[in-house]
Design a protein around this motif. Structure first.
Motif, PDB file in Angstrom:
ATOM      1  N   LYS A  33       4.145  -1.116   6.369  1.00  0.00           N
ATOM      2  CA  LYS A  33       3.674  -2.037   5.353  1.00  0.00           C
ATOM      3  C   LYS A  33       4.323  -3.418   5.466  1.00  0.00           C
ATOM      4  O   LYS A  33       3.680  -4.445   5.224  1.00  0.00           O
ATOM      5  CB  LYS A  33       3.919  -1.458   3.960  1.00  0.00           C
ATOM      6  CG  LYS A  33       2.997  -0.294   3.637  1.00  0.00           C
ATOM      7  CD  LYS A  33       3.120   0.126   2.181  1.00  0.00           C
ATOM      8  CE  LYS A  33       2.119   1.228   1.856  1.00  0.00           C
ATOM      9  NZ  LYS A  33       2.185   1.645   0.441  1.00  0.00           N
ATOM     10  N   GLU A  34       5.589  -3.454   5.850  1.00  0.00           N
ATOM     11  CA  GLU A  34       6.247  -4.744   5.996  1.00  0.00           C
ATOM     12  C   GLU A  34       5.616  -5.538   7.134  1.00  0.00           C
ATOM     13  O   GLU A  34       5.442  -6.754   7.039  1.00  0.00           O
ATOM     14  CB  GLU A  34       7.748  -4.544   6.246  1.00  0.00           C
ATOM     15  CG  GLU A  34       8.517  -4.003   5.046  1.00  0.00           C
ATOM     16  CD  GLU A  34       8.359  -4.906   3.832  1.00  0.00           C
ATOM     17  OE1 GLU A  34       8.404  -6.141   3.993  1.00  0.00           O
ATOM     18  OE2 GLU A  34       8.167  -4.372   2.718  1.00  0.00           O
TER      19      GLU A  34
ATOM     20  N   LEU B  64      -0.386 -10.691   7.571  1.00  0.00           N
ATOM     21  CA  LEU B  64      -1.221 -11.372   6.587  1.00  0.00           C
ATOM     22  C   LEU B  64      -0.563 -12.609   5.995  1.00  0.00           C
ATOM     23  O   LEU B  64      -1.200 -13.359   5.251  1.00  0.00           O
ATOM     24  CB  LEU B  64      -1.596 -10.398   5.457  1.00  0.00           C
ATOM     25  CG  LEU B  64      -2.494  -9.234   5.846  1.00  0.00           C
ATOM     26  CD1 LEU B  64      -2.590  -8.240   4.707  1.00  0.00           C
ATOM     27  CD2 LEU B  64      -3.879  -9.736   6.222  1.00  0.00           C
ATOM     28  N   GLY B  65       0.713 -12.814   6.304  1.00  0.00           N
ATOM     29  CA  GLY B  65       1.430 -13.969   5.750  1.00  0.00           C
ATOM     30  C   GLY B  65       1.770 -13.808   4.296  1.00  0.00           C
ATOM     31  O   GLY B  65       1.856 -14.800   3.563  1.00  0.00           O
TER      32      GLY B  65
END
Length: 355
Positions: free
Chosen positions: A341-342, A348-349
């Motif tokens: 997830k990170e 995605l910024g």
């Protein structure tokens, strides 16, 4: 997605009083030797199935299924095309369709209709006993003679026709529902269910009955100049049976879609053996697989030029070549990685501010 089953063959056009087409054993051996894996059985042929026994006895059905399985074959569906036709017959066709009825019911339209309804119901029970979940049939027709309206149809005629058709079929559909079997209407010229609009009219007239489904046969759509590919996009959720039959449409300055007074070989629209017509089966099989249609690919032979024996010989490898083994993985899976997830936030910024 789901891999289409097959190849199968509809036996109706091959029945004869000569071997190998005159007994269940010999026709099963013939089909299996040609490479077929399934047979669609017309229920009006006594030596193939005793419909009364099949509706009454699970033991009879187990024995019938066992015999067919011994040849390496499965039953794809039972068919009541002829009996289904007799559920709804306009009086203009009484004399010709009487050929489909038992002798004691000829010239007795009401008795013929009651017999036909009982036959189709028996096929529902027999299908359950055989472990089948789909059934092939015709809708019959009360309106076909008004298809090209001259004189103009009076207001309300079409609505009344579909109301009456639904009224006749609803008790049958309810019985099929009790047996857990879908009714697959072959969408076919001459039937009140002959395209997408008429299928929708009937579905609405039955209160969207969940057992109202489709036997998809693109050959009939070519003759109507209907887009048989986009038909799948519209109705894939209803397609529960599949006839693999080829056809062509070659209009001239003398004949077109209504050139039906000619012999079959002289019509603009005519049925052909697999691969000899104009149908894009590669795209059809791709579409049906893409949508996960759980169907048997069943060859139906009705060519006006090629012999049924040659059509059958060529049909099995043709279908086998077109069946797509549905993939269970994406082609770019090799480039994937475990979910982080990170890392996704970074791509995605997205910056998370802790408060």
């Amino acid at each position: 997605m789901k891999t289409i089953q097959g190849p199968g063959i509809f036996l109706a056009q091959f029945i004869d009083d000569k071997p190998p087409f005159n007994s269940l054993d010999s026709i099963c051996k013939w089909a299996a030797d040609l490479g077929y894996k399934g047979i669609q059985i017309p229920t009006n042929v006594d030596f193939l199935i005793d419909l009364d026994k099949a509706a009454e006895s699970k033991t009879y059905c187990d024995e019938l299924k066992g015999k067919i399985n011994s040849y390496g074959l499965e039953i794809t569906e039972l068919s009541t095309h002829l009996q289904g036709q007799l559920v709804a017959v306009h009086p203009a066709y009484d004399t010709m369709f009487d050929n489909f009825a038992p002798d004691h019911l000829k010239n007795n339209p009401n008795g013929r209709t009651e017999w036909a309804i009982d036959q189709v119901k028996k096929a529902a029970t027999a299908s359950k006993h055989l472990g089948l979940n789909a059934h092939a049939t015709f809708s019959g027709s009360l309106l076909w003679h008004t298809m090209h309206p001259w004189p103009q149809r009076p207001a309300g005629l079409v609505e009344m026709g579909f109301e009456e058709l639904a009224k006749r079929w609803l008790p049958i559909l309810n019985h099929f529902d009790e047996q857990g079997v879908d009714v697959c209407y072959e969408i076919h010229p001459g039937e009140d269910l002959h395209d997408g609009d008429t299928f929708e009219r009937f579905l609405e007239a039955t209160g969207n009955h969940k057992r109202v489904n489709i036997l998809y046969d693109p050959s009939h759509f070519v003759l109507q100049q209907l887009d048989y590919i986009s038909y799948i996009d519209h109705y894939h959720e209803f397609i529960k049976a599949f006839h693999v039959k080829d056809s062509e449409f070659n209009p001239t300055g003398k004949k077109g879609a209504f050139g039906g007074y000619n012999d079959w070989k002289d019509r603009a629209g005519r049925y052909r053996s697999l691969g000899d017509g104009q149908i894009d089966f590669k795209t059809i099989f791709s579409k049906l697989t893409q949508y996960g249609c759980d169907v048997w690919a069943v060859m139906e032979w009705e060519c006006c030029i090629k012999s049924p024996e040659q059509g059958a010989r060529e049909g099995a490898p043709f279908i086998k070549k077109h069946i797509i083994e549905a993939t269970e993985k994406a082609f770019d899976d090799f480039a994937g990685a475990a979910v982080d997830k990170e890392k996704l936030k970074n791509i995605l910024g997205i910056q998370i501010t802790n408060k």
